[in-house]
Design an enzyme around this catalytic site. Structure first.
Site, PDB file in Angstrom:
ATOM      1  N   ASN A 263       0.837  -1.214   0.000  1.00  0.00           N
ATOM      2  CA  ASN A 263       0.000   0.000   0.000  1.00  0.00           C
ATOM      3  C   ASN A 263       0.865   1.255   0.000  1.00  0.00           C
ATOM      4  O   ASN A 263       0.592   2.203  -0.751  1.00  0.00           O
ATOM      5  CB  ASN A 263      -0.868   0.023   1.267  1.00  0.00           C
ATOM      6  N   GLU A 297      -6.969  -7.090   5.084  1.00  0.00           N
ATOM      7  CA  GLU A 297      -6.364  -7.914   4.017  1.00  0.00           C
ATOM      8  C   GLU A 297      -6.458  -9.399   4.364  1.00  0.00           C
ATOM      9  O   GLU A 297      -5.709 -10.214   3.841  1.00  0.00           O
ATOM     10  CB  GLU A 297      -4.926  -7.451   3.760  1.00  0.00           C
TER      11      GLU A 297
HETATM   12  N1  GTP Z   1      -5.880  -0.947   0.022  1.00  0.00           N
HETATM   13  C1  GTP Z   1      -6.446  -1.400   1.132  1.00  0.00           C
HETATM   14  N2  GTP Z   1      -5.683  -1.602   2.226  1.00  0.00           N
HETATM   15  C2  GTP Z   1      -6.270  -2.072   3.335  1.00  0.00           C
HETATM   16  C3  GTP Z   1      -7.638  -2.371   3.391  1.00  0.00           C
HETATM   17  N3  GTP Z   1      -7.924  -2.853   4.632  1.00  0.00           N
HETATM   18  C4  GTP Z   1      -6.762  -2.836   5.322  1.00  0.00           C
HETATM   19  N4  GTP Z   1      -5.751  -2.390   4.544  1.00  0.00           N
HETATM   20  C5  GTP Z   1      -4.340  -2.205   4.871  1.00  0.00           C
HETATM   21  O1  GTP Z   1      -3.774  -3.466   5.110  1.00  0.00           O
HETATM   22  C6  GTP Z   1      -2.575  -3.249   5.836  1.00  0.00           C
HETATM   23  C7  GTP Z   1      -2.408  -4.370   6.855  1.00  0.00           C
HETATM   24  O2  GTP Z   1      -1.113  -4.496   7.100  1.00  0.00           O
HETATM   25  P1  GTP Z   1      -0.490  -5.501   8.186  1.00  0.00           P
HETATM   26  O3  GTP Z   1      -1.577  -6.320   8.817  1.00  0.00           O
HETATM   27  O4  GTP Z   1       0.379  -4.715   9.083  1.00  0.00           O
HETATM   28  O5  GTP Z   1       0.320  -6.477   7.281  1.00  0.00           O
HETATM   29  P2  GTP Z   1       1.860  -6.377   6.934  1.00  0.00           P
HETATM   30  O6  GTP Z   1       2.634  -6.230   8.217  1.00  0.00           O
HETATM   31  O7  GTP Z   1       2.109  -5.377   5.897  1.00  0.00           O
HETATM   32  O8  GTP Z   1       2.104  -7.756   6.289  1.00  0.00           O
HETATM   33  P3  GTP Z   1       2.264  -9.152   7.015  1.00  0.00           P
HETATM   34  O9  GTP Z   1       3.193  -8.985   8.205  1.00  0.00           O
HETATM   35  O10 GTP Z   1       2.829 -10.009   5.957  1.00  0.00           O
HETATM   36  O11 GTP Z   1       0.875  -9.547   7.424  1.00  0.00           O
HETATM   37  C8  GTP Z   1      -2.680  -1.876   6.492  1.00  0.00           C
HETATM   38  O12 GTP Z   1      -1.764  -1.002   5.868  1.00  0.00           O
HETATM   39  C9  GTP Z   1      -4.091  -1.421   6.141  1.00  0.00           C
HETATM   40  O13 GTP Z   1      -4.190  -0.054   5.900  1.00  0.00           O
HETATM   41  C10 GTP Z   1      -8.431  -2.137   2.223  1.00  0.00           C
HETATM   42  O14 GTP Z   1      -9.648  -2.379   2.172  1.00  0.00           O
HETATM   43  N5  GTP Z   1      -7.781  -1.662   1.125  1.00  0.00           N
END
Ligand code: GTP
Length: 382
Positions: A263, A297
């Site tokens: 993102n 996600e």
């Molecule tokens: N584009 C988008 N992003 C979302 C949505 N819902 C949640 N997110 C994003 O999903 C991301 C979740 O990130 P984390 O759970 O921290 O995952 P991560 O640490 O990047 O990855 P892992 O450690 O591999 O799980 C956050 O940046 C949220 O903003 C959505 O509907 N659309």
């Protein structure tokens, strides 16, 4: 059943049910026969109220168009001469318009536009407005056979064109609104061509209005149980599904890897595209497992009965398939490139005395292990 046919099922089933019902209507008790003429009014008020409540301006206008088709001929004292062409044209025109909410200037403009269309038809029907015989349009007084012929061809052409357009819209959009418009147009044509009495006509109009009440009920269910971004059943639907699981089931939690970083690098909109792609891939496994969007996600897959045995293999296929989907992205420097995203999956089956929420918790723990293991893998915890 393909989704295209599924959306058509309820409008056409309702129509068929009312057509069959109308055959037996004369056997109803007197009191029912006395109440029946009020049915369209009761149904239209219900549909209008619901459309207003759910802020669905297009449904609001569609119901008014159906009411106009019923009401205008009796106002003009021209029984059984339905405003077929203006009704079909108005419904087609309406389905080309975007949903813009109810009781605002868009809805009022649309009502005004279609009122003019019906008023024009009424004026021609009653002879208030007379067209030269060389301009045959929507019921213009036919002074000779040739004009009458041209008028019929023109009407048939407009209706044929409208139906073709509506079929194309239904095929492209695959939504309940387009299916209901198609059902309504078919119903209006049936009312027009079938040799029916006023009572039968009332029943068929009731069917068309009931169809819109039904559409709004489906829509409200859709809003409550579907995730808007991915189209998958939502967390609420998962909670309902968990209350009715068989004794043999497995739950898998699917999480996109490094999604925050994705993102941050490519933007939230590209993140949404990734979530839609993952949802689409999970949907393809609808046979063996049902997919839900758990939140953010994270997605959930539920395997039931005999499909539990094959769950580990299926989950690996899902993981590999997601990894293989190419995604076109643009970097912050404006460079275009193709990348792939991966998912980690944790799954679990119930142990003695487990309820589904405990199984989800253990699947989540397994997912955590998969992340620890380096991501892009499946970890099972039976
Ligand atoms: N584009 C988008 N992003 C979302 C949505 N819902 C949640 N997110 C994003 O999903 C991301 C979740 O990130 P984390 O759970 O921290 O995952 P991560 O640490 O990047 O990855 P892992 O450690 O591999 O799980 C956050 O940046 C949220 O903003 C959505 O509907 N659309």
């Amino acid at each position: 059943m393909p989704q295209h046919l599924r959306v058509l099922l309820s409008p056409f089933f309702i129509l068929l049910l009312f057509v069959i019902g109308s055959v037996y209507v004369s056997t109803l008790p007197e009191i029912w026969l006395a109440v029946l003429p009020w049915a369209p009014y009761f149904l239209s008020i219900t549909a209008l109220f619901m459309a207003w409540h759910f802020n669905k301006g297009r449904v609001f206008v569609a119901v008014l168009i159906v009411m106009a088709a019923l009401w205008v001929p009796s106002y003009l004292k021209q029984d059984h001469n339905l405003p077929l062409v203006p009704t079909v044209l108005a419904l087609t025109w309406l389905s080309l318009m975007r949903e813009r909410g109810c009781l605002n200037r868009f809805t009022f403009n649309r009502i005004f536009l279609f009122a003019v269309l019906f008023a024009w038809w009424g004026a021609l029907q009653t002879g208030w407005v007379k067209l030269p015989t060389t301009v045959p349009l929507m019921g213009g007084e036919a002074l000779d056979g040739r004009t009458e012929f041209i008028e019929s061809v023109l009407s048939l052409g407009l209706i044929g064109l409208s139906i073709t357009l509506l079929l194309a819209l239904w095929w492209r959009r695959v939504d309940h609104f387009s299916a209901c418009i198609l059902g309504t147009v078919v119903g209006i044509i049936l009312i027009n061509v079938l040799p029916i009495t006023r009572l039968h006509e009332t029943i068929l109009f009731s069917a068309l209005l009931f169809l819109w009440v039904w559409q709004l009920l489906l829509e409200s269910r859709h809003m409550a149980y579907r995730d808007e971004l991915t189209g998958l059943p939502s967390r609420r639907a998962l909670n309902d599904a968990m209350a009715a699981l068989p004794s043999n089931y497995a739950i898998a939690m699917v999480d996109v890897d490094h999604f925050k970083q994705f993102n941050d690098t490519y933007g939230h909109d590209m993140g949404d595209v990734v979530l839609q792609m993952v949802a689409k891939t999970l949907e393809r496994y609808r046979g063996p497992a049902q997919a839900f969007r758990y939140g953010g996600e994270e997605f959930t897959l539920v395997f039931r009965g005999k499909h539990v045995e094959g769950a580990p293999d299926q989950l690996n296929w899902v993981r590999e398939e997601i990894e293989e989907v190419p995604i076109d992205v643009t970097t912050a420097r404006g460079q275009e490139k193709v990348i792939n995203v991966t998912v980690s999956i944790g799954w679990a089956v119930p142990e003695a005395g487990d309820d589904p929420s405990q199984v989800i918790k253990r699947a989540d723990e397994a997912l955590y292990k998969a992340k620890k293991k380096g991501r892009n893998c499946v970890v099972g915890r039976a």
